[in-house]
Design a protein around this motif. Sequence first.
Motif, PDB file in Angstrom:
ATOM      1  N   PRO A 103       0.818  -1.219   0.000  1.00 16.16           N
ATOM      2  CA  PRO A 103       0.000   0.000   0.000  1.00 16.16           C
ATOM      3  C   PRO A 103       0.853   1.270   0.000  1.00 16.16           C
ATOM      4  CG  PRO A 103      -0.036  -1.043   2.171  1.00 16.16           C
ATOM      5  CD  PRO A 103       0.740  -1.952   1.269  1.00 16.16           C
ATOM      6  N   ILE A 104       0.406   2.271  -0.756  1.00 13.73           N
ATOM      7  CA  ILE A 104       0.998   3.617  -0.716  1.00 13.73           C
ATOM      8  C   ILE A 104      -0.133   4.584  -0.381  1.00 13.73           C
ATOM      9  CG2 ILE A 104       2.100   5.468  -2.046  1.00 13.73           C
ATOM     10  CD1 ILE A 104       3.317   3.374  -3.873  1.00 13.73           C
ATOM     11  N   ALA A 105      -0.026   5.255   0.758  1.00 16.76           N
ATOM     12  CA  ALA A 105      -1.030   6.255   1.127  1.00 16.76           C
ATOM     13  C   ALA A 105      -0.721   7.547   0.376  1.00 16.76           C
ATOM     14  CB  ALA A 105      -1.006   6.493   2.629  1.00 16.76           C
ATOM     15  N   LEU A 106      -1.682   8.021  -0.391  1.00 12.90           N
ATOM     16  CA  LEU A 106      -1.522   9.300  -1.080  1.00 12.90           C
ATOM     17  C   LEU A 106      -1.643  10.421  -0.038  1.00 12.90           C
ATOM     18  CD1 LEU A 106      -3.561   8.532  -4.339  1.00 12.90           C
ATOM     19  CD2 LEU A 106      -1.103   8.387  -3.975  1.00 12.90           C
ATOM     20  N   ILE A 136       4.758   3.716 -10.380  1.00 11.32           N
ATOM     21  CA  ILE A 136       3.409   3.934 -10.932  1.00 11.32           C
ATOM     22  C   ILE A 136       3.453   5.086 -11.936  1.00 11.32           C
ATOM     23  CG2 ILE A 136       1.044   4.634 -10.375  1.00 11.32           C
ATOM     24  CD1 ILE A 136       1.400   3.331  -7.624  1.00 11.32           C
ATOM     25  N   THR A 137       4.053   6.198 -11.507  1.00 12.38           N
ATOM     26  CA  THR A 137       4.082   7.404 -12.348  1.00 12.38           C
ATOM     27  C   THR A 137       4.791   7.125 -13.670  1.00 12.38           C
ATOM     28  OG1 THR A 137       4.296   8.603 -10.271  1.00 12.38           O
ATOM     29  CG2 THR A 137       4.535   9.889 -12.271  1.00 12.38           C
ATOM     30  N   ARG A 138       5.937   6.451 -13.588  1.00 14.20           N
ATOM     31  CA  ARG A 138       6.727   6.171 -14.800  1.00 14.20           C
ATOM     32  C   ARG A 138       5.917   5.339 -15.787  1.00 14.20           C
ATOM     33  NH1 ARG A 138      10.428   2.960 -12.938  1.00 14.20           N
ATOM     34  NH2 ARG A 138      11.225   4.491 -11.475  1.00 14.20           N
ATOM     35  N   LYS A 139       5.199   4.363 -15.254  1.00 12.12           N
ATOM     36  CA  LYS A 139       4.449   3.452 -16.137  1.00 12.12           C
ATOM     37  C   LYS A 139       3.277   4.152 -16.833  1.00 12.12           C
ATOM     38  CE  LYS A 139       2.097  -1.025 -16.148  1.00 12.12           C
ATOM     39  NZ  LYS A 139       3.033  -1.928 -16.773  1.00 12.12           N
ATOM     40  N   TYR A 140       2.575   5.042 -16.092  1.00 11.53           N
ATOM     41  CA  TYR A 140       1.324   5.580 -16.633  1.00 11.53           C
ATOM     42  C   TYR A 140       1.436   6.995 -17.204  1.00 11.53           C
ATOM     43  CZ  TYR A 140      -0.544   1.439 -14.454  1.00 11.53           C
ATOM     44  OH  TYR A 140      -0.773   0.124 -14.119  1.00 11.53           O
ATOM     45  N   THR A 141       2.454   7.760 -16.832  1.00  9.38           N
ATOM     46  CA  THR A 141       2.564   9.124 -17.376  1.00  9.38           C
ATOM     47  C   THR A 141       3.864   9.345 -18.140  1.00  9.38           C
ATOM     48  OG1 THR A 141       3.733  10.220 -15.554  1.00  9.38           O
ATOM     49  CG2 THR A 141       1.363   9.934 -15.300  1.00  9.38           C
ATOM     50  N   GLY A 142       4.924   8.691 -17.708  1.00  7.83           N
ATOM     51  CA  GLY A 142       6.209   8.898 -18.373  1.00  7.83           C
ATOM     52  C   GLY A 142       6.832  10.239 -18.069  1.00  7.83           C
ATOM     53  N   ARG A 143       6.289  10.974 -17.084  1.00  6.85           N
ATOM     54  CA  ARG A 143       6.851  12.299 -16.759  1.00  6.85           C
ATOM     55  C   ARG A 143       6.596  12.629 -15.287  1.00  6.85           C
ATOM     56  NH1 ARG A 143       2.864  15.890 -20.443  1.00  6.85           N
ATOM     57  NH2 ARG A 143       3.406  14.246 -21.892  1.00  6.85           N
ATOM     58  N   SER A 144       7.292  13.653 -14.782  1.00 11.41           N
ATOM     59  CA  SER A 144       7.075  14.053 -13.385  1.00 11.41           C
ATOM     60  C   SER A 144       6.371  15.415 -13.357  1.00 11.41           C
ATOM     61  CB  SER A 144       8.402  14.130 -12.636  1.00 11.41           C
ATOM     62  OG  SER A 144       9.283  14.992 -13.336  1.00 11.41           O
ATOM     63  N   LEU A 145       5.844  15.763 -12.195  1.00 13.63           N
ATOM     64  CA  LEU A 145       5.115  17.032 -12.056  1.00 13.63           C
ATOM     65  C   LEU A 145       6.049  18.234 -12.205  1.00 13.63           C
ATOM     66  CD1 LEU A 145       2.833  16.169  -9.014  1.00 13.63           C
ATOM     67  CD2 LEU A 145       2.029  16.765 -11.293  1.00 13.63           C
ATOM     68  N   GLU A 146       5.524  19.304 -12.808  1.00 11.71           N
ATOM     69  CA  GLU A 146       6.300  20.545 -12.921  1.00 11.71           C
ATOM     70  C   GLU A 146       5.605  21.637 -12.120  1.00 11.71           C
ATOM     71  OE1 GLU A 146       6.459  21.171 -17.104  1.00 11.71           O
ATOM     72  OE2 GLU A 146       7.827  19.504 -17.468  1.00 11.71           O
ATOM     73  N   ALA A 189       5.804  11.171  -4.068  1.00 13.92           N
ATOM     74  CA  ALA A 189       6.125  11.087  -5.502  1.00 13.92           C
ATOM     75  C   ALA A 189       7.251  10.076  -5.721  1.00 13.92           C
ATOM     76  CB  ALA A 189       6.509  12.454  -6.024  1.00 13.92           C
ATOM     77  N   LYS A 190       8.227  10.075  -4.792  1.00 17.61           N
ATOM     78  CA  LYS A 190       9.355   9.138  -4.905  1.00 17.61           C
ATOM     79  C   LYS A 190       8.876   7.693  -4.693  1.00 17.61           C
ATOM     80  CE  LYS A 190      14.250   9.342  -3.459  1.00 17.61           C
ATOM     81  NZ  LYS A 190      14.630   8.148  -4.107  1.00 17.61           N
ATOM     82  N   GLU A 191       8.025   7.512  -3.675  1.00 15.34           N
ATOM     83  CA  GLU A 191       7.481   6.171  -3.392  1.00 15.34           C
ATOM     84  C   GLU A 191       6.675   5.641  -4.582  1.00 15.34           C
ATOM     85  OE1 GLU A 191       5.203   5.606   0.263  1.00 15.34           O
ATOM     86  OE2 GLU A 191       6.402   7.181   1.209  1.00 15.34           O
ATOM     87  N   ALA A 192       5.990   6.572  -5.270  1.00 11.78           N
ATOM     88  CA  ALA A 192       5.071   6.164  -6.347  1.00 11.78           C
ATOM     89  C   ALA A 192       5.722   6.222  -7.727  1.00 11.78           C
ATOM     90  CB  ALA A 192       3.834   7.055  -6.313  1.00 11.78           C
TER      91      ALA A 192
END
Length: 900
Positions: free
Chosen positions: A331-334, A569-579, A563-566
Amino acid sequence: MKVGIIFGGPSREREISFAGGRTVYDNLDKALFEPVPVFVDSLGNFILLDWQFIYKGTIRDFYPPVEALPESEHGLQIYLESLGELSIAEQDKIIANAGKRLQPNEFKEHFDFAFLALHGPYGEDGSIQGLLEWYHIPYSGSGILPSAIGIDKAAQKKLLKQNNFATPDYRTVQYADWAKQEQREQIFNNLVADLSLPLVLKAPHQGSSIGVSIIKENNFAAFEAAMERSFFTKTIYKSQWLALGEEKQLMSMKQLVDIREGIGMPVMLEDGTIVYHPEELLNKINHTFNTSATDSLTLTNIEHEQQVLVEAFIRGKEFSCIVVQNEAGEPIALPPTEIVKGSEVFDYRSKYLPGLSRKITPINLPTEQIQQIRKATSKLFKDFGFNVYARLDGFITDNGEIFLNDPNTTSGMLPSSFFFHQAAEIGLNPSQFLTYIIRTSVAERLKTGKDTVKLTRLLNKLDKAIKEEQAHRGEKVRVGVIMGGYSSERHISVESGRNIYEKLSSSTKYEPLPIFLTGSNDEHRLYTIPINIMLKDNADDIKEKVHYFEQGGKPHPVLAEIAKEAESITRKYTGRSLEEPQRITYSQLKNLVDAVFIALHGRPGEDGALQTELEKLYIPYNGSGIRSSRITINKYETNEILAQHGVPVAKHAMAMKEDWEKDPEAFFQSIENEFKYPFIAKPADDGCSSAVKKIKNRQELQAFAKLIFREMEELDSDCAVTLQLGFKEEFPNKAGFLVETLISREGAKHFLEITGGLLTKYAPDGTVSYEVFEASEALAEGEVLSLEEKFLAGEGQNITPARYAADPERRQKISDKVKEDLRRVAQILNIEGYARIDAFVRVLENDEVETIIIEVNSLPGMTPATCIFHQTAINGYKPYDFIDRILQYGMERTKMKAEV
């Protein structure tokens, strides 16, 4: 992959489920999924829904269909259960009007995966999950056992205590005990002695804060009424009922039969009689009190709660936290969200209408305490055996004690829900988050050891498709979606902008970029904003965040850690990080986008100011051009021009602040000499029902003038009471307001308020042609159509197409005349792109038609629940198709201008 979206259902939350199902239908990534709408009616029938009906504002707008409704003297709105005991043949006839009945054994012929957007009993309690497992259909979210736990607040309490989670102390009151009148005061006294005041009362199987009350004082009468609310029973007292009078009795009946605020239908009387229809109930109450000596009548919903959960009140910050699983199943708590509300209860209206409450993410606490909340919610997720995602609520007290409450295996899926709001904090837009939910759910079903070959193939196919889509992202048309503004319509503008963003982001053609506009008429400030800021609760929250980063603020350390923990997930579904947000000029905007969609309402946006800047740089945009926008923003000027062309409009005049300041008495008398009470007062250049009031006397006129001409930002409380302003209702500050005669029936055989949409396209010879849609009939509960009725899912009712006549042929002839009137208005005002025109229609004895224009919106609201989407659906356009046509027109127009 074919995804069956299962939504609606028998629960009291069916309207939120219906709106959530629409959100999923629209936001599923069209490159990966084919959405299949499966509507569940209140009797539990599964219906392969004709897609057009998804865009109705409420279930009641289309189901049961108008032709199946019995005569109702007072026009009381009903659901299917109010039609009584229906045979299968009768149900089939009703179903055929909305789609095709689906038997569960036919599911696999229509979809590969079930996305569950159902709420409450039957949807969150393991029932549907068990049915789908029986028929070998993988589904979203938790399995049977955690779902059964997640629906029962009383059972959760025991489990929370057994697993050493702090939870508010509680007692349960059984219905059988409560039914004994002589025990009630003792029950109350015992609860106060055991739990102390305030007491929190909850209906154990309901969500969306339905059946929740807080008793603050030692007041047995208030407690008794609140218990009835949680049990879904109601005692009506003869003396009180007869004192109401006919009009208030009708209003009371509407509240009573409402599935969220009241007890709903059908109801059982004390003698065991079941009453199905609200009209029948109204007659029964009146007949009983007028013909017998009975002092009271107790009504009980046939599916009432069997017990009420009573909790000790916790003083502290309230939070909600979405917990998701990574690919390893951990589990990852948002980031937990703090709920800052205007009343004690975070009620249905506060949850789903933008601007009424604030969601602060992450909760405003020291980092260490936020991490403690995350740790506690992750542990609860694991201990309760939840899968994929869950929403866990709770409180944290001033001394740092964490109380967990009401774990939910399904979250509301409206665009403003915690579900999407928190996922955005790790960079997932709604479309990407839904892809994550589906992929993770398939992987979870695989762990059960059932259908492993089929599920493995499904998973591999989906993973391959996700990778391919990432590779082709750069080939899309870039569209800047401008939202926000600084008018009283800014919150609705953000809702419209988000909806446009979401429709485009799930398409195979467009790549949207959210742009927030703030500032003043003298200086527009444009900012590119990331998804997590776009999904803040309202325009003011977005503005606050933008300014925070502009002044050198950094992301919250907890957000950076999550963001680091996730990352996987982020890499797989967005391919980018928040700006971070970036301020841009119009020239920079030109380099970032291929076109712009203006999702602003009022000024700026509909007044030609933005259009002027965009045209200088040949940036394509939606809607009307500069000159037409400058006219239609001003309701007075629009009325004047239309009247000059012989188009019927209300008698109108401007009331100016300078005249009011000079001589208030002369100011009021001049209005009263020209307009009889009641009349309509409203701003000349604001929409979204902002400050539109029916003025019935001098006192209300004085209050209206004082508020709209005020110097201060705050509202005078006495004036707000006089005008019956709702909680947090905005009232703009203006130098003048528009006064109009109240448009009435005036002898017409049929009289109704309508709103009609239109779309333009270029004919081969370069001229503009108009496609006018079937208008919607707007039904207002109060004196004027409210903000909620226009924009809140499940509120208000829009009948599309409008009911001009009972006979279909006559109805169509009248409709064609009305459409011709709306087309003429659009031509006179040189409307382009699309628009919404509001009007009253009088149908006279010989079917002559008089269309009286109220206002023209050159950039109509584009929120998910707005009725323009009901209208376009009749002509075969899904919302995305409609938006695509609007953008295409804007790009063609700019291309033609550039070539001249």
